[in-house]
Every structure is written in structure tokens, then in C-alpha cells.
Design an enzyme around this catalytic site. Structure first.
Site, PDB file in Angstrom:
ATOM      1  N   GLY A 121       0.835  -1.210   0.000  1.00 38.81           N
ATOM      2  CA  GLY A 121       0.000   0.000   0.000  1.00 38.81           C
ATOM      3  C   GLY A 121       0.856   1.240   0.000  1.00 38.81           C
ATOM      4  O   GLY A 121       2.062   1.170  -0.251  1.00 38.81           O
ATOM      5  N   ASN A 122       0.246   2.371   0.261  1.00 39.74           N
ATOM      6  CA  ASN A 122       1.010   3.613   0.349  1.00 39.74           C
ATOM      7  C   ASN A 122       0.336   4.557   1.337  1.00 39.74           C
ATOM      8  O   ASN A 122      -0.710   4.235   1.897  1.00 39.74           O
ATOM      9  CB  ASN A 122       1.175   4.249  -1.043  1.00 39.74           C
ATOM     10  CG  ASN A 122      -0.158   4.595  -1.669  1.00 39.74           C
ATOM     11  OD1 ASN A 122      -0.889   5.426  -1.164  1.00 39.74           O
ATOM     12  ND2 ASN A 122      -0.493   3.922  -2.774  1.00 39.74           N
TER      13      ASN A 122
END
Ligand code: CTP
Length: 409
Positions: A216-217
Site C-alpha cells: 500500500g502507500n
């Protein structure tokens, strides 16, 4: 802030109520305006009196409701009210009052007051889909918008008689938010996107490694949310394609939220919504790579260090740019840590976008998770607009101010 107590104190608001089924929601609008400190004077048309009773307004408003040009000793209640109010809100506004407002026909207390005022007017239409789509209504609305009337557009949903469709009165919270915008000058009152459709993506995508882990980020989706709300306030119909759970669970008023998780989900949601959009804004942080073969069971430690093989995802912005319908305005974002303008200009060209909103995510208070941002908006003709550190709402306003003139027609 729409819900700050006292934000409307000292403001005199005429609340016009006409005879649509949605008149019952005007009671909620009245209460919310009074809660924010406004002095609310309800004006009910004859038809409204068939839908809601004056006693309710007497209990909730700042004055008993006015229902006729001839009801009290003042022979000119319309001019007195028109001259002594800070705004007139008509909710719901039927096709009839919209037509009267356009032509200046002064047939009852409310229509006469609309002609007798120089105060800002906020109209909240509500009617059946066929009526809302009728060229006469469309024309009337366009003329009112040109004259500076703020239109709070209707939403889709259940209509009178159990029909479904477009034309339902905007939510009371949305109406009150527009009134606050108009009266506090917080921007976004222009109706400059009335009749337009805007698609915004928000949040970071998640690509599964196994059932418990993902790549993810740090994107919080706040800038995308601010853009969706601002576009809605300016009158657009807005689709927010978002990975953020709170956008799905607590959708912003009047915005259609499409929840997604992965880059592939976002790609298909965008493919469904974008072809008919006037403006597409890719504010999401889309993963560039995903595991080729996510495990269907949790990867256990005792199997040794896993080798996770990645494959590229589709570049959604680039594929939108490659298939851009005539007249569509395509806006990308660029999250950079170095060589901001140079990198963003490269993306603008490679992805065939019309604008790139570039932010230096390594700068203090800028980008991911903050409530503030600072951006440079690059245009495809090489010019640029810089917006210093401001709230994400203010950045959203500046982005829309910059891209809206690129719309045709
Ligand atoms: N974008 C997209 N699809 C992807 C990756 C990015 O649509 N698979 C969009 C983003 O939503 C953004 C723009 O492309 O509007 C730029 O994203 P950014 O992450 O800054 O750049 P990348 O193209 O991914 O390039 P790099 O990561 O090398 O900077």
C-alpha cells in the site's frame, strides 16, 4: 466551517418553501439554519401549505411563517423582506418558482420577494426527473445561473409516488453548507460546474500479498475528498472512486461514492464512470506494481523469506489520456520528492493529461495525510499556477478554478 455554531449569527435569511413533496425537508433546513445562528423568516406558498403546516415553522423559525402578500398590515412585505435579508433560500424550488424567478413574474409573496431583492438567492430544485430534464426548466436554470443565482442541484434517489430518478431535493446538510458558503464568502459559490459531471479518484490502492498483507502507500484520500466536495458545491454531479473506508461509510453529501480496493478495481470503476465525465481528476495514489500471484493462505514465517514477484498495473491516467473523449478535461496528480516541475511536466506529456497537480511530498506539511498542501498546477501549454501552503479545501478550489475554464461550451 458549515457546522460551526454561530457561523450565521446576525444573518437574516428568507426561507422560501414551495409545494413539492420535499417541503418536509425544509423544516430540517430551517432548524439547521437557526442552530447556526441565523434569523430565519419562512415564506410558504399556498401549495407548500398543502404539504407542511405553518405551526411547525412557528415553533422552529425565528418568526412565524409568512404566507400571503395580504396577511398583515404591512402593504409591502415583499419589498421589506427583499431589502432586509442577507440571502433567500428556496427549498424545495418547484419548476413553477424557478420559472417565475426567471421571468420576474410576481404572483405571490415568495415570487414577489425574489423580484424585490438584491440579496444572493440560493435555489434548491426538486421535481420529477422528466420535469428536471425538460428544456424549459434547463433553460430557466441556465439563465438563473448566468444571473448569479446559486443552484444546489438535485440528487438521484426516491421521488414522489415511489419513482426512482434524478430530481430529489439535495440533503438539508448540503443546502445549509451552500448557504454558509454564500454568506461567509468561503468560496465555491459559483455554480460554475452546474450540469457538469466530475469523476475524482482518491486514496491509495492496496495490492494483496496474501489474505493478511498488502502493498500500500500513505495516501489519506483527503485531497481527493476535498476536490469531490468542492466540485459538488459548484454544482457538478460527482462520482468519488475511493479506497478510503470512511468515504464509503460516511459519504460526502450529494456525492456518489464507488468503493474500491486494488488498482484493478479502480481501473474498472474509472472505465465505467469516465467516458461520460466532463472532468476526470486522478488524485489517487495508484500502485504501480502488484504481486503476480497473491497467496490464498497466510504466508508462514517458517517457509523462509518469500520471494514476491511483481507485475506492473495499468497506468489508469495514461490510458484515460490515450482514449480521451472530445472536450473532456483530464487532470492528474504527481507526487514527487525531487525535481518537482520537471518530473510533473514529463508525466503531463507522457500521459496526455490537460493538467498535472504536482506536490512535493517530502516538504513539511505537504501531501500525504496532512490537512494542508502546496502545489504547482501545470497546464499542457507549459504555463503553471503555484498555490502556497493552504488547506486541502483551498487547494481543491484553486485546482477547480484553474481547470474549469478548459471546459468547452
Ligand atoms: N496513476 C495512474 N495509474 C497508475 C499510476 C499512477 O492513474 N498505475 C496516476 C496517478 O493517479 C496520478 C498520476 O498517475 O494522477 C501520477 O502518479 P505518480 O504516482 O505521481 O506517478 P507515476 O506515473 O506512478 O510515476 P512514478 O511513480 O515513477 O513517479
Amino acid at each position: 466551517m458549515a457546522d460551526a455554531p454561530g457561523v450565521l449569527s446576525g444573518k437574516r435569511i428568507v426561507l422560501g418553501v414551495t409545494g413539492g413533496i420535499a417541503a418536509y425537508k425544509s423544516i430540517e433546513v430551517c432548524r439547521r439554519l437557526v442552530d447556526l445562528g441565523a434569523h430565519v423568516i419562512p415564506v410558504l406558498t399556498d401549495a407548500a401549505l398543502n404539504m407542511v403546516g405553518p405551526t411547525t415553522f412557528t415553533a422552529l423559525a425565528s418568526e412565524p411563517p409568512k404566507t400571503s402578500l395580504w396577511a398583515d398590515s404591512n402593504p409591502i412585505p415583499h419589498t421589506w423582506m427583499g431589502q432586509n435579508c442577507d440571502a433567500i433560500v428556496v427549498a424545495p424550488a418547484t419548476a413553477r418558482i424557478i420559472s417565475d424567478a426567471r421571468t420576474g413574474r410576481s404572483a405571490d409573496l415568495l415570487s414577489a420577494t425574489l423580484v424585490a431583492t438584491e440579496a444572493p438567492v440560493i435555489m434548491c430544485p426538486a421535481m420529477h426527473t422528466e420535469m428536471w430534464a425538460h428544456p424549459a426548466v434547463t433553460d430557466n436554470i441556465a439563465t438563473l445561473v448566468e444571473r448569479g443565482v446559486v443552484i444546489v442541484p438535485p440528487e438521484s434517489g426516491r421521488l414522489a409516488g415511489g419513482d426512482m430518478g434524478h430530481g430529489r431535493l439535495a440533503a438539508p446538510a448540503t443546502i445549509v453548507e451552500s448557504v454558509v458558503d454564500v454568506l461567509t464568502g468561503s468560496g465555491d459559490t459559483t455554480s460554475s460546474l452546474a450540469g457538469r459531471s466530475v469523476v475524482v479518484t482518491a486514496g491509495g490502492t492496496r495490492e494483496s500479498i496474501d489474505p493478511v498483507r498488502f502493498i500500500g502507500n500513505n495516501s489519506s484520500g483527503k485531497q481527493g475528498l476535498a476536490l469531490a466536495k468542492a466540485a459538488r458545491r459548484r454544482g457538478a454531479s460527482v462520482t468519488l472512486i475511493s479506497t478510503i473506508a470512511s468515504h464509503r461509510d460516511d459519504p460526502p453529501a450529494g456525492v456518489d461514492v464507488v468503493p474500491v480496493v486494488t488498482a484493478a478495481d479502480m481501473e474498472s470503476a474509472v472505465a465505467a464512470a469516465a467516458p461520460t465525465a466532463d472532468i476526470v481528476i486522478m488524485a489517487a495514489a495508484v500502485a504501480d506494481f502488484r504481486p503476480v500471484d497473491p497467496a490464498d493462505r497466510k504466508i508462514k514465517k517458517d517457509g523462509g523469506v518469500p520471494q514476491i514477484v511483481l507485475e506492473p498495473t495499468t497506468d489508469i491516467l495514461a490510458s484515460l489520456g490515450a482514449n480521451k473523449p472530445d472536450g473532456q478535461v483530464l487532470v492528474g496528480f504527481a507526487a514527487e520528492t525531487n525535481d518537482l516541475v520537471e518530473n510533473a511536466a514529463g508525466k503531463l506529456e507522457r500521459k496526455n493529461a490537460d493538467f498535472i497537480v504536482a506536490n512535493d511530498v517530502s516538504a513539511p506539511q505537504v501531501g500525504f495525510a496532512h490537512d494542508t498542501n502546496a502545489v504547482t498546477i501545470l497546464r499542457s501549454d507549459g504555463s503553471a499556477v503555484s498555490v502556497d501552503l493552504s488547506s486541502k479545501d483551498a487547494i481543491a478550489g484553486a485546482v477547480l478554478d484553474t481547470v474549469t475554464p478548459a471546459l468547452k461550451g
